[in-house]
Design a protein around this motif. Structure first.
Motif: not given
Length: 103
Positions: A64-76
């Protein structure tokens, strides 16, 4: 490519040496043209693909919490491993390549 290369001979010069230099230059030109013509089937030469961890969103839902992706560092997106030059498991080289890519 497709045009015939010409070689100008210099009067009084060593033609064999000039031919060897021209052959080296021609090889470099052909290799560059082949590299430009090569197309990665995975990323279409963009050098990056959508992040599989966050489905190219840069964030994901964690309980339920939106978390920044650690793989792409939020770049997508992440480096395309299919066309990465070098060891695709050298994480520092992969990170260096991603830093150079525009957002």
């Amino acid at each position: 490519i497709g045009e015939r290369a010409t070689l100008r001979l210099i009067p009084g010069g060593s033609h064999a040496a000039h031919w060897h230099q021209a052959e080296g230059v021609a090889r470099v030109v052909v290799e560059a043209a082949e590299a430009d013509a090569w197309q990665c089937r995975t990323c279409a030469n963009r050098r990056a693909v959508g992040c599989p961890n966050c489905d190219a969103q840069g964030k994901y839902d964690a309980s339920g919490l939106m978390v920044q992706c650690s793989c792409c560092k939020g770049r997508g997106r992440v480096v395309c491993r299919a066309c990465f030059k070098g060891d695709p498991y050298d994480i520092e080289a992969v990170r260096g390549r991603m830093r150079k890519l525009p957002d």
